[in-house]
Design a protein around this motif. Structure first.
Motif, PDB file in Angstrom:
ATOM      1  N   PRO A  35       0.806  -1.343   0.083  1.00  0.00           N
ATOM      2  CA  PRO A  35       0.058   0.078  -0.100  1.00  0.00           C
ATOM      3  C   PRO A  35       0.898   1.486   0.208  1.00  0.00           C
ATOM      4  N   THR A  36       1.976   1.348   0.537  1.00  0.00           N
ATOM      5  CA  THR A  36       2.959   2.584   0.676  1.00  0.00           C
ATOM      6  C   THR A  36       3.222   3.035  -0.942  1.00  0.00           C
ATOM      7  N   THR A  37       3.732   1.940  -1.467  1.00  0.00           N
ATOM      8  CA  THR A  37       4.133   2.162  -3.124  1.00  0.00           C
ATOM      9  C   THR A  37       2.716   2.525  -3.877  1.00  0.00           C
ATOM     10  N   ALA A  38       1.714   1.750  -3.404  1.00  0.00           N
ATOM     11  CA  ALA A  38       0.270   2.049  -4.358  1.00  0.00           C
ATOM     12  C   ALA A  38      -0.088   3.523  -4.092  1.00  0.00           C
ATOM     13  N   ILE A  39      -0.355   3.790  -2.804  1.00  0.00           N
ATOM     14  CA  ILE A  39      -1.151   4.967  -2.361  1.00  0.00           C
ATOM     15  C   ILE A  39      -0.303   6.221  -2.688  1.00  0.00           C
ATOM     16  N   LEU A  40       0.829   6.104  -2.303  1.00  0.00           N
ATOM     17  CA  LEU A  40       2.130   7.400  -2.814  1.00  0.00           C
ATOM     18  C   LEU A  40       2.306   7.342  -4.092  1.00  0.00           C
ATOM     19  N   GLY A  41       2.058   6.231  -4.931  1.00  0.00           N
ATOM     20  CA  GLY A  41       2.228   6.329  -6.555  1.00  0.00           C
ATOM     21  C   GLY A  41       0.820   6.881  -7.171  1.00  0.00           C
ATOM     22  N   LEU A  42      -0.137   6.695  -6.433  1.00  0.00           N
ATOM     23  CA  LEU A  42      -1.589   7.185  -6.918  1.00  0.00           C
ATOM     24  C   LEU A  42      -1.811   8.702  -6.552  1.00  0.00           C
ATOM     25  N   LYS A  43      -1.296   9.350  -5.285  1.00  0.00           N
ATOM     26  CA  LYS A  43      -1.730  10.407  -4.805  1.00  0.00           C
ATOM     27  C   LYS A  43      -1.653  11.540  -5.765  1.00  0.00           C
ATOM     28  N   PRO A  44      -0.462  11.920  -6.164  1.00  0.00           N
ATOM     29  CA  PRO A  44      -0.739  13.189  -7.249  1.00  0.00           C
ATOM     30  C   PRO A  44      -1.833  13.055  -8.414  1.00  0.00           C
ATOM     31  N   ILE A  45      -2.076  11.991  -8.687  1.00  0.00           N
ATOM     32  CA  ILE A  45      -3.125  11.972  -9.928  1.00  0.00           C
ATOM     33  C   ILE A  45      -4.437  11.933  -9.468  1.00  0.00           C
ATOM     34  N   ILE A  46      -4.707  11.560  -8.116  1.00  0.00           N
ATOM     35  CA  ILE A  46      -5.892  11.363  -7.673  1.00  0.00           C
ATOM     36  C   ILE A  46      -6.158  12.776  -6.969  1.00  0.00           C
ATOM     37  N   GLU A  47      -5.211  13.518  -6.762  1.00  0.00           N
ATOM     38  CA  GLU A  47      -5.329  14.848  -6.031  1.00  0.00           C
ATOM     39  C   GLU A  47      -5.752  15.881  -7.538  1.00  0.00           C
ATOM     40  N   ALA A  48      -4.708  15.330  -8.458  1.00  0.00           N
ATOM     41  CA  ALA A  48      -4.920  16.241  -9.885  1.00  0.00           C
ATOM     42  C   ALA A  48      -6.506  16.062 -10.185  1.00  0.00           C
ATOM     43  N   GLN A  49      -7.199  14.890 -10.163  1.00  0.00           N
ATOM     44  CA  GLN A  49      -8.521  14.610 -10.383  1.00  0.00           C
ATOM     45  C   GLN A  49      -9.538  15.569  -9.878  1.00  0.00           C
ATOM     46  N   ILE A  88      -8.884   9.970 -14.833  1.00  0.00           N
ATOM     47  CA  ILE A  88      -8.320   8.680 -15.292  1.00  0.00           C
ATOM     48  C   ILE A  88      -9.634   7.835 -15.219  1.00  0.00           C
ATOM     49  N   GLU A  89      -9.713   6.755 -16.328  1.00  0.00           N
ATOM     50  CA  GLU A  89     -10.671   5.922 -16.185  1.00  0.00           C
ATOM     51  C   GLU A  89     -10.900   5.206 -15.017  1.00  0.00           C
ATOM     52  N   PRO A  90     -12.056   4.429 -14.580  1.00  0.00           N
ATOM     53  CA  PRO A  90     -12.292   4.102 -13.170  1.00  0.00           C
ATOM     54  C   PRO A  90     -11.506   2.911 -12.923  1.00  0.00           C
ATOM     55  N   ARG A  91     -11.030   2.166 -13.632  1.00  0.00           N
ATOM     56  CA  ARG A  91     -10.005   1.082 -13.220  1.00  0.00           C
ATOM     57  C   ARG A  91      -8.815   1.318 -13.123  1.00  0.00           C
ATOM     58  N   ILE A  92      -8.248   0.869 -11.856  1.00  0.00           N
ATOM     59  CA  ILE A  92      -6.863   0.980 -11.628  1.00  0.00           C
ATOM     60  C   ILE A  92      -6.061  -0.288 -11.608  1.00  0.00           C
ATOM     61  N   SER A 102     -10.988  10.745  -2.493  1.00  0.00           N
ATOM     62  CA  SER A 102     -11.078  10.772  -4.307  1.00  0.00           C
ATOM     63  C   SER A 102     -12.680  11.007  -4.221  1.00  0.00           C
ATOM     64  N   LYS A 103     -13.015  11.860  -5.303  1.00  0.00           N
ATOM     65  CA  LYS A 103     -14.366  12.107  -5.449  1.00  0.00           C
ATOM     66  C   LYS A 103     -14.925  11.090  -6.406  1.00  0.00           C
ATOM     67  N   TYR A 104     -14.197  10.299  -6.968  1.00  0.00           N
ATOM     68  CA  TYR A 104     -14.510   9.285  -7.752  1.00  0.00           C
ATOM     69  C   TYR A 104     -14.330   7.897  -7.100  1.00  0.00           C
ATOM     70  N   THR A 105     -15.230   7.041  -7.855  1.00  0.00           N
ATOM     71  CA  THR A 105     -15.120   5.651  -7.322  1.00  0.00           C
ATOM     72  C   THR A 105     -13.993   4.744  -8.248  1.00  0.00           C
ATOM     73  N   HIS A 106     -13.251   3.963  -7.836  1.00  0.00           N
ATOM     74  CA  HIS A 106     -12.369   3.207  -8.722  1.00  0.00           C
ATOM     75  C   HIS A 106     -12.345   1.851  -8.443  1.00  0.00           C
ATOM     76  N   ASN A 107     -12.504   0.936  -9.385  1.00  0.00           N
ATOM     77  CA  ASN A 107     -12.296  -0.394  -9.240  1.00  0.00           C
ATOM     78  C   ASN A 107     -11.047  -0.684  -9.318  1.00  0.00           C
ATOM     79  N   ILE A 108     -10.278  -1.284  -8.083  1.00  0.00           N
ATOM     80  CA  ILE A 108      -8.888  -1.368  -8.110  1.00  0.00           C
ATOM     81  C   ILE A 108      -8.706  -2.946  -8.216  1.00  0.00           C
ATOM     82  N   ARG A 109      -7.562  -3.194  -9.188  1.00  0.00           N
ATOM     83  CA  ARG A 109      -7.241  -4.546  -9.338  1.00  0.00           C
ATOM     84  C   ARG A 109      -5.637  -4.548  -8.704  1.00  0.00           C
ATOM     85  N   PHE A 110      -5.451  -5.555  -7.732  1.00  0.00           N
ATOM     86  CA  PHE A 110      -3.822  -5.656  -7.289  1.00  0.00           C
ATOM     87  C   PHE A 110      -3.535  -7.017  -7.154  1.00  0.00           C
TER      88      PHE A 110
END
Ligand SMILES: NC(=O)c1ccc[n+]([C@@H]2O[C@H](COP(=O)([O-])OP(=O)(O)OC[C@H]3O[C@@H](n4cnc5c(N)ncnc54)[C@H](OP(=O)(O)O)[C@@H]3O)[C@@H](O)[C@H]2O)c1
Length: 355
Positions: free
Chosen positions: A154-168, A176-180, A232-240
């Motif tokens: 989660p550290t890598t995933a959350i910090l890797g996503l933070k800037p783009i989620i905040e930009a959104q 971004i499309e809803p699937r990550i 996040s204001k959007y719902t994402h479907n996350i595959r991990f």
């Protein structure tokens, strides 16, 4: 000097805490526990610590609470289910608790009990616990009594996503499309030091396998990070999908995103550089470069590369860290520094080890 205890000093994150705290100018380790090696000097189990630490393992047994309440901070480098048994009494005695396991990571009690198959021992304290990712929750960590230190993936995933989620969030429309899709690889130390058949040298060396494909315990933590921590204001479907790779330390996480037209209008390299410009432990590589796990080995650094391809309307975020440092013990020390008002990088200035 701050007095610290490490519960679980024979494990990989425990010995990493000893390594990091040994060079911390404001902390002394008062207690180091083990049930299996009690009475033995730490250097007899880890010769790397000869001449560096003269600590001896203790099995505190019935005297655990009394011993631990004489400390300022207690690190639990143990399996989940251990910290929650002691945390309430420690907090009541004014001791700060940092749990490297999962007892205080998931804010939802239902989610914790569903994923960990364990009844939570202190649900009221869970409500006060802070998720220990300083790059996101620094203010809350300053006054926290209990830290749920994040999982390594989660550290890598959350910090890797933070800037783009905040930009959104800022742009007010989906970028971004809803699937990550999060495709992650960990070195074998991520599974701990216990002997297990699938972690034997002959099983892991010259081999590469996926696991937890239909549901790994870090998935709800990543979802919580994206939806609650990053609001996040959007719902994402996350595959991990996690994998085990034949290396000792290191984690490589590749995040696949599909960009919308609005996303293609963004300069993601610039967004990532700006988002982390004041973060000492996060390095955004120059455009076009690729990170490798060796570049962060034994250090608290996390390196990110951003690859934006508007022709295919895609973005690929590459994140590397040392699972035992920024993914565990280093992050715990970083949180401790924030909690006690120290410079955040005290004891964490190690240069990555190459080759
Ligand atoms: N390894 C990683 O990369 C990583 C990254 C992030 C988070 N974590 C989390 O951090 C925690 C520790 O991981 P690890 O890899 O260091 O595990 P580990 O190598 O298996 O070590 C576990 C330690 O906990 C002690 N222990 C086990 N059961 C205990 C109990 N009931 N009471 C007290 N002590 C107990 C063990 O000592 P004795 O048996 O000698 O008492 C040992 O020192 C886990 O929750 C793990 O999920 C690990």
């Amino acid at each position: 000097m701050l007095q610290a205890a490490i519960i679980g000093g024979t494990g990989y994150t425990g010995v990493e805490l000893i390594r990091l705290l040994s060079s911390h100018p404001k902390v002394t380790i008062k207690w180091l526990t083990s049930r299996t090696e009690a009475g033995k000097p730490v250097a007899s189990i880890f010769p790397s610590l000869r001449g560096i630490s003269d600590l001896t393992y203790s099995d505190l047994g019935e005297g655990t609470l009394e011993a631990l309440t004489s400390c300022d901070v207690v690190f639990f480098a143990t399996p989940h289910g251990v910290a929650m048994q002691q945390a309430e009494a420690l907090v009541a005695a004014g001791v700060k608790v940092i749990d490297l396991a999962a007892d205080f990571r998931l804010q939802s009690l239902q989610s914790f009990e569903q994923w960990y198959k364990h009844k939570h021992a202190c649900p009221e304290l869970l409500k006060q616990a802070v998720y220990g990712l300083p790059e996101i929750s620094r203010e809350a960590i300053k006054t926290a009594k209990v830290i749920g230190n994040p999982g390594c993936y989660p550290t890598t995933a959350i910090l890797g996503l933070k800037p783009i989620i905040e930009a959104q969030n800022d742009k007010g429309e989906a970028v971004i499309e809803p699937r990550i899709i999060i495709d992650a690889k960990s070195g074998v130390s991520g599974a701990g030091r216990q002997a297990k058949l699938n972690l034997n040298y002959a099983e892991t060396t010259d081999n590469f396998n996926a696991y937890g494909v239909t549901g790994h315990r870090h998935l709800p933590e990543i979802e919580q990070g994206v939806h609650e921590l990053l609001q996040s204001k959007y719902t994402h479907n996350i595959r991990f999908v996690p994998h085990l790779v034949p290396m000792i330390r290191g984690m490589f996480t590749t995040i696949h995103l599909s960009l919308t037209d609005a996303g293609c209008d963004l300069d993601l390299q610039q967004i990532y550089e700006q988002a982390y410009q004041n973060e000492k432990f996060i390095d955004i590589l120059p455009a076009g470069e690729f990170p490798d796990t060796r570049s962060v080995r034994a250090s608290n650094r996390l390196r990110i590369a951003v690859h934006q391809d508007n022709d295919t309307k895609s973005a690929t975020i590459l994140v590397v860290q040392d699972n035992l440092v920024k993914g565990a013990a280093g992050q715990a020390v970083q949180c401790m520094n924030v909690m006690f008002g120290f410079d955040e990088s005290l004891g964490l200035n190690h240069v990555p080890v190459v080759p």
